[in-house]
Design a protein around this motif. Structure first.
Motif, mmCIF file in Angstrom:
data_model
loop_
_atom_site.group_PDB
_atom_site.id
_atom_site.type_symbol
_atom_site.label_atom_id
_atom_site.label_comp_id
_atom_site.label_asym_id
_atom_site.label_seq_id
_atom_site.Cartn_x
_atom_site.Cartn_y
_atom_site.Cartn_z
ATOM 1 N N GLY A 20 0.780 -1.234 0.000
ATOM 2 C CA GLY A 20 0.000 0.000 0.000
ATOM 3 C C GLY A 20 0.804 1.273 0.000
ATOM 4 N N THR A 21 2.118 1.189 -0.206
ATOM 5 C CA THR A 21 2.981 2.371 -0.218
ATOM 6 C C THR A 21 3.116 2.917 -1.631
ATOM 7 N N ALA A 22 3.006 4.217 -1.793
ATOM 8 C CA ALA A 22 3.315 4.879 -3.058
ATOM 9 C C ALA A 22 4.812 5.147 -3.079
ATOM 10 N N ALA A 65 15.011 17.110 -0.035
ATOM 11 C CA ALA A 65 14.048 18.176 -0.308
ATOM 12 C C ALA A 65 12.873 17.632 -1.123
ATOM 13 N N PHE A 66 13.174 16.758 -2.091
ATOM 14 C CA PHE A 66 12.109 16.145 -2.889
ATOM 15 C C PHE A 66 11.174 15.332 -1.994
ATOM 16 N N ALA A 67 11.739 14.577 -1.048
ATOM 17 C CA ALA A 67 10.910 13.799 -0.126
ATOM 18 C C ALA A 67 10.033 14.711 0.725
ATOM 19 N N GLU A 68 10.604 15.802 1.218
ATOM 20 C CA GLU A 68 9.828 16.732 2.032
ATOM 21 C C GLU A 68 8.709 17.366 1.221
ATOM 22 N N GLU A 69 8.989 17.724 -0.026
ATOM 23 C CA GLU A 69 7.967 18.321 -0.889
ATOM 24 C C GLU A 69 6.797 17.378 -1.124
ATOM 25 N N ALA A 80 5.896 14.953 1.039
ATOM 26 C CA ALA A 80 5.454 14.403 2.330
ATOM 27 C C ALA A 80 5.744 12.915 2.422
ATOM 28 N N ALA A 81 6.957 12.544 2.009
ATOM 29 C CA ALA A 81 7.340 11.134 1.935
ATOM 30 C C ALA A 81 8.588 10.882 2.767
ATOM 31 N N GLU A 82 8.748 9.636 3.203
ATOM 32 C CA GLU A 82 9.992 9.210 3.825
ATOM 33 C C GLU A 82 11.039 9.016 2.736
ATOM 34 N N LEU A 83 12.306 9.132 3.095
ATOM 35 C CA LEU A 83 13.396 8.966 2.142
ATOM 36 C C LEU A 83 14.164 7.696 2.463
ATOM 37 N N ALA A 84 14.233 6.789 1.492
ATOM 38 C CA ALA A 84 15.022 5.576 1.662
ATOM 39 C C ALA A 84 16.506 5.898 1.522
ATOM 40 N N VAL A 85 17.326 5.193 2.282
ATOM 41 C CA VAL A 85 18.770 5.392 2.240
ATOM 42 C C VAL A 85 19.408 4.220 1.495
ATOM 43 N N PHE A 135 5.233 0.703 8.341
ATOM 44 C CA PHE A 135 4.506 1.115 7.138
ATOM 45 C C PHE A 135 4.596 2.625 6.963
ATOM 46 N N THR A 136 4.839 3.038 5.739
ATOM 47 C CA THR A 136 4.746 4.451 5.388
ATOM 48 C C THR A 136 3.916 4.564 4.117
ATOM 49 N N PRO A 137 3.024 5.526 4.044
ATOM 50 C CA PRO A 137 2.190 5.628 2.840
ATOM 51 C C PRO A 137 2.941 6.158 1.627
ATOM 52 N N ARG A 138 4.088 6.846 1.847
ATOM 53 C CA ARG A 138 4.800 7.482 0.740
ATOM 54 C C ARG A 138 6.302 7.336 0.992
ATOM 55 N N LEU A 139 7.015 6.868 -0.039
ATOM 56 C CA LEU A 139 8.438 6.582 0.114
ATOM 57 C C LEU A 139 9.196 7.019 -1.140
ATOM 58 N N VAL A 140 10.235 7.820 -0.966
ATOM 59 C CA VAL A 140 11.146 8.153 -2.060
ATOM 60 C C VAL A 140 12.247 7.102 -2.070
#
Length: 254
Positions: free
Chosen positions: A53-55, A68-72, A74-79, A99-104
C-alpha cells in the motif's frame, strides 16, 4: 536520444527489449508502455512496497536534492543499503520497516530510468509480479506494433564508471515478462524480445542461477542474501506498480 537511428527502435514489433537508460530513451517515445526491470533490487523493492500500500517515488541516486524532494512530497526517504535507516533499497528492509504511505526510493539504475521517462506510461516489473504485470498490460491492449511494450532491463554499472554492465538477473526478468506476454497471445515480439523469452524458458531453475550470478553473489557477500531470496520468489506479489504522477501506485484493481 531522439536522433537514434531507425534500425535501433525495433519498429514493426509489439514487444521490444533494450538495455538501460539509453535503451529507454530509444524505445520509450511512441511506446504504449515502458516496463522497467531491475530485479536486484529497485523494481523488487517497488513491488514489495506497493503490494503493502505504499506509493513509491523514484528519484536519482545520491542527489543532494533527494531529501528536499521527499519533504515536498510528504514522503519518507530511503537510504542506501548500508546506511542506517528503516527504509532502504533493500526489499528485506522494506518488509521489516514500519509502514509508510509514501516513500522516495533512489537508485542508480531502475529508479533513474523511471524518473527520466517522459510522455510514456511506466510500469515496474520483476519476478515477484511478472504475471500480474503481464495480465494488466494485455488488458490495456498494448503490445501491438502501433502501441508497443518497451521492456527495459536496467542493468548495473561497473564500479566507478557510467558504463552499463548487462546484468543476468535483469535479462532473465525481461525474458520472463516477454515469455508471459507471448503466452497471453501477443504475437509480434522483436528478435531481442523473443530471444530473452527463449533463454528464460530454457533455464530449469532461474532462482538458483540468479543466486549464483555476479549480482547475487555480490549481495550475499555484503550481507544481503535475503534480498536475493525475496527477488527470486516468482509471482509472490499481485501488485502492478504504475507511475502515476511521480509515484508508483498499485493499479491491479484499476
Amino acid at each position: 536520444m531522439g536522433s537514434a537511428p531507425q534500425w535501433a527502435r525495433q519498429d514493426g514489433f509489439g514487444i521490444r527489449v533494450e538495455w538501460g537508460r539509453a535503451g529507454a530513451a530509444v524505445l520509450g517515445p511512441g511506446a504504449g508502455c515502458l516496463v522497467v526491470i531491475d530485479v536486484l533490487s529497485f523494481t523488487t523493492s517497488v513491488s514489495v512496497a506497493t503490494a503493502a500500500g505504499t506509493a513509491v517515488f523514484p528519484y536519482r541516486w545520491r542527489d543532494d536534492s533527494a531529501r528536499a524532494f521527499a519533504e515536498e512530497n510528504a514522503a519518507e526517504l530511503a537510504v542506501g543499503r548500508r546506511e542506517a535507516g528503516p527504509w532502504s533499497l533493500s526489499p528485506a528492509a522494506i518488509r521489516r520497516a514500519p509502514f509508510t504511505p509514501r516513500l522516495v526510493l533512489p537508485s542508480p539504475n531502475g529508479s533513474t530510468i523511471a524518473a527520466a521517462v517522459e510522455g510514456t506510461r511506466v510500469v515496474a516489473a520483476c519476478l515477484r509480479n511478472v504475471s500480474a504485470v503481464a495480465d494488466w498490460l494485455v488488458a490495456q491492449h498494448w503490445g501491438t506494433p502501433d502501441q508497443p511494450i518497451a521492456i527495459i532491463p536496467a542493468g548495473e554499472h561497473w564500479p566507478g564508471t557510467d558504463t552499463v554492465r548487462p546484468a543476468l538477473e535483469d535479462w532473465l526478468g525481461a525474458g520472463a515478462l516477454a515469455a508471459a506476454l507471448i503466452d497471453r497471445g501477443l504475437t509480434t515480439p522483436s528478435p531481442e524480445a523473443r530471444t530473452a523469452a527463449t533463454i528464460f524458458e530454457g533455464i530449469p531453475d532461474v532462482g538458483a542461477l540468479i543466486t549464483d550470478c555476479a549480482s547475487g553473489r555480490e549481495l550475499a557477500a555484503t550481507g544481503f542474501a535475503d534480498d536475493v531470496a525475496i527477488a527470486i520468489e516468482r509471482d509472490a506479489d499481485t501488485a502492478v506498480p504504475v507511475l502515476t504522477g511521480n509515484a508508483f501506485v498499485d493499479h491491479r484493481s484499476r
